[in-house]
Design an enzyme around this catalytic site. Structure first.
Site, PDB file in Angstrom:
ATOM      1  N   GLU A 257       1.663  -5.386  10.832  1.00 12.88           N
ATOM      2  CA  GLU A 257       1.185  -4.001  10.914  1.00 12.88           C
ATOM      3  C   GLU A 257       2.047  -3.246  11.923  1.00 12.88           C
ATOM      4  O   GLU A 257       2.026  -3.544  13.119  1.00 12.88           O
ATOM      5  CB  GLU A 257      -0.284  -3.975  11.367  1.00 12.88           C
ATOM      6  CG  GLU A 257      -1.242  -4.776  10.492  1.00 12.88           C
ATOM      7  CD  GLU A 257      -1.578  -4.083   9.169  1.00 12.88           C
ATOM      8  OE1 GLU A 257      -1.215  -2.898   9.004  1.00 12.88           O
ATOM      9  OE2 GLU A 257      -2.192  -4.745   8.301  1.00 12.88           O
TER      10      GLU A 257
ATOM     11  N   GLU B 227       1.768   3.520   3.119  1.00 18.31           N
ATOM     12  CA  GLU B 227       2.252   2.879   4.347  1.00 18.31           C
ATOM     13  C   GLU B 227       3.775   2.945   4.328  1.00 18.31           C
ATOM     14  O   GLU B 227       4.468   2.011   3.908  1.00 18.31           O
ATOM     15  CB  GLU B 227       1.702   1.458   4.424  1.00 18.31           C
ATOM     16  CG  GLU B 227       0.165   1.477   4.491  1.00 18.31           C
ATOM     17  CD  GLU B 227      -0.472   0.099   4.536  1.00 18.31           C
ATOM     18  OE1 GLU B 227       0.250  -0.913   4.548  1.00 18.31           O
ATOM     19  OE2 GLU B 227      -1.716   0.040   4.541  1.00 18.31           O
TER      20      GLU B 227
ATOM     21  N   HIS C  92       3.340  -3.701   6.661  1.00 16.61           N
ATOM     22  CA  HIS C  92       2.300  -2.682   6.434  1.00 16.61           C
ATOM     23  C   HIS C  92       2.214  -1.753   7.630  1.00 16.61           C
ATOM     24  O   HIS C  92       2.891  -1.956   8.651  1.00 16.61           O
ATOM     25  CB  HIS C  92       0.923  -3.357   6.271  1.00 16.61           C
ATOM     26  CG  HIS C  92       0.741  -4.097   4.992  1.00 16.61           C
ATOM     27  ND1 HIS C  92      -0.234  -3.766   4.075  1.00 16.61           N
ATOM     28  CD2 HIS C  92       1.403  -5.156   4.466  1.00 16.61           C
ATOM     29  CE1 HIS C  92      -0.170  -4.591   3.051  1.00 16.61           C
ATOM     30  NE2 HIS C  92       0.822  -5.454   3.258  1.00 16.61           N
TER      31      HIS C  92
ATOM     32  N   HIS D 110       0.872  -1.187   0.000  1.00 18.26           N
ATOM     33  CA  HIS D 110       0.000   0.000   0.000  1.00 18.26           C
ATOM     34  C   HIS D 110       0.903   1.229   0.000  1.00 18.26           C
ATOM     35  O   HIS D 110       1.785   1.362   0.860  1.00 18.26           O
ATOM     36  CB  HIS D 110      -0.922  -0.016   1.225  1.00 18.26           C
ATOM     37  CG  HIS D 110      -1.906  -1.144   1.186  1.00 18.26           C
ATOM     38  ND1 HIS D 110      -2.113  -2.018   2.223  1.00 18.26           N
ATOM     39  CD2 HIS D 110      -2.738  -1.528   0.169  1.00 18.26           C
ATOM     40  CE1 HIS D 110      -3.031  -2.896   1.871  1.00 18.26           C
ATOM     41  NE2 HIS D 110      -3.432  -2.634   0.632  1.00 18.26           N
TER      42      HIS D 110
HETATM   43  O1  LIG Z   1      -5.813  -0.460   8.568  1.00 25.77           O
HETATM   44  C1  LIG Z   1      -6.434  -1.015   7.676  1.00 25.77           C
HETATM   45  O2  LIG Z   1      -7.680  -0.976   7.596  1.00 25.77           O
HETATM   46  C2  LIG Z   1      -5.697  -1.798   6.620  1.00 25.77           C
HETATM   47  C3  LIG Z   1      -4.240  -2.040   6.905  1.00 25.77           C
HETATM   48  C4  LIG Z   1      -3.770  -3.088   5.917  1.00 25.77           C
HETATM   49  O3  LIG Z   1      -3.383  -2.758   4.842  1.00 25.77           O
HETATM   50  N1  LIG Z   1      -3.934  -4.356   6.306  1.00 25.77           N
HETATM   51  C5  LIG Z   1      -3.780  -5.448   5.408  1.00 25.77           C
HETATM   52  C6  LIG Z   1      -3.996  -6.740   6.139  1.00 25.77           C
HETATM   53  C7  LIG Z   1      -3.797  -7.924   5.241  1.00 25.77           C
HETATM   54  C8  LIG Z   1      -4.147  -9.262   5.894  1.00 25.77           C
HETATM   55  O4  LIG Z   1      -5.285  -9.443   6.315  1.00 25.77           O
HETATM   56  O5  LIG Z   1      -3.272 -10.160   5.938  1.00 25.77           O
HETATM   57  C9  LIG Z   1      -4.788  -5.293   4.281  1.00 25.77           C
HETATM   58  O6  LIG Z   1      -5.945  -4.960   4.577  1.00 25.77           O
HETATM   59  O7  LIG Z   1      -4.431  -5.529   3.134  1.00 25.77           O
HETATM   60 ZN    ZN Z   2      -1.486  -2.161   4.149  1.00 28.48          ZN
END
Ligand SMILES: O=C(O)CCC(=O)N[C@@H](CCC(=O)O)C(=O)O
Ligand code: ZN
Length: 331
Positions: A221, A67, A157, A64
């Site tokens: 994260e 990020e 991320h 992303h």
């Molecule tokens: O903060 C958020 O809402 C999204 C942060 C983020 O990019 N998280 C990933 C997690 C991926 C996973 O579930 O493994 C995403 O949503 O792509």
């Molecule tokens: Zn992300």
């Protein structure tokens, strides 16, 4: 970000943000490694003598584009390593995901790259990011195809909103017990406070590498989104030390075991009528009680089923058909 602010960033950060691996590649090559640049934003550094015992580590950042914290952290990690290249004890693939989105400081250009790692992309297939995902899938396959059994993928991320556990990780459940436990222990050593077990792919890069390549994979994260060059790198000290150790084949520093959560619901946005019952700024891991309404979507009402569930990644702004949040419980 203005041109002047970008020019003021450390050279290693500028280079990684622009996926310019030139200098790093030269340093590893000069030290006798086999260096590859299979696609824009992808660098591979492998031992010249194939060795099945050598771990293969995929480190991805910027999937992303907004990020930026992990881009800064990894830029410093790789810069230091390239100046002492014989310390590298793993085969490494370094991947900068969304180069174009990083350049404009946006999560994505057209659609979320981290939903493209699936066989059937539906109406996402025609998006800009679908092509990028194909490129990354091919480079990832080539990297892991020649690798031994010790395979890792850390997809770094940052969260959109604040979190009650500012550093947390998502781990695919299908990873075999041994490597999964080792990964979770390592994540704790890297300062990760909470781990969410994920039973099902949402089209993410980390789930893809676990499922397709048998890697011990995690989406990690690290705090919240921020502007390149303005991230407080001290918050990444534990993760930075753990990465340093991982790449050099050293034991990671001690750390507390993370709390483990199971995913009990994935909330899908079914239509434009989707409404969350709480605000966009609701923190990750906010607790909700049994019976509480999480979201409504036409006739569909998502409610809390367990005594207590915690909401993570609540996001009503996603495209129809995509995940708008997950509900987790403590194991
Ligand atoms: O903060 C958020 O809402 C999204 C942060 C983020 O990019 N998280 C990933 C997690 C991926 C996973 O579930 O493994 C995403 O949503 O792509
Ligand atoms: Zn992300």
């Amino acid at each position: 970000m203005s041109k002047a602010s970008f020019e003021a960033l450390p050279e290693s950060v500028r280079a990684l943000a622009q996926a310019d691996f030139g200098q790093v590649a030269d340093l590893f090559r000069a030290a006798g490694f086999t260096v590859g640049l299979p696609a824009k934003g992808v660098l591979t550094v492998k031992s010249a003598q194939p060795d099945a015992d050598r771990p293969a580590v995929l480190l991805s950042v910027g999937v992303h584009g907004d990020e930026t914290g992990p881009i800064e952290m990894v830029a410093h990690t790789v810069d230091a390593l390239s100046r002492a290249p014989h310390g590298l004890k793993v085969d490494l693939m370094l991947c900068v995901g969304s180069i174009d989105a990083i350049a404009v400081g946006k999560r994505f250009i057209d659609a979320d790259l981290n939903r493209m790692f699936r066989l059937d992309r539906g109406d996402l297939a025609a998006t800009f990011e679908a092509g990028r995902a194909d490129t990354l899938i091919a480079a990832t396959r080539d990297f892991f195809d020649g690798a031994g059994p010790r395979r890792w993928h850390l997809d770094l991320h940052t969260a959109i909103r604040a979190s009650r556990y500012p550093q947390f990780a998502i781990v695919p459940e299908l990873i075999a017990d041994g490597p999964r436990n080792a990964l979770i222990e390592w994540l704790g050593q890297g300062g990760i406070e909470a781990v969410i077990m994920n039973p099902k792919s949402a089209g993410t890069y980390s789930y893809w590498t676990a499922e397709q390549h048998g890697a011990a994979s995690s989406t990690v994260e690290l705090g919240r989104i921020g502007t390149l060059g303005q991230n407080d790198l001290s918050q990444f000290a534990a993760m930075s030390a753990a990465l340093h150790a991982l790449l050099r084949g050293l034991p990671a520093p001690q750390g507390a075991a993370p709390l483990v959560f199971n995913t009990v619901q994935s909330i899908t946005k079914l239509s434009d009528a989707f409404r969350m019952s709480f605000g966009r700024e609701t923190e990750n891991f906010t607790p909700l009680k049994q019976g509480d309404v999480i979201a409504t979507d036409g006739d569909t009402v998502y409610t809390v089923k367990h005594d207590e569930e915690f909401v993570v990644f609540p996001n009503p702004d996603v495209r129809v058909g995509l995940r708008a949040g997950i509900m987790v419980v403590r194991t």
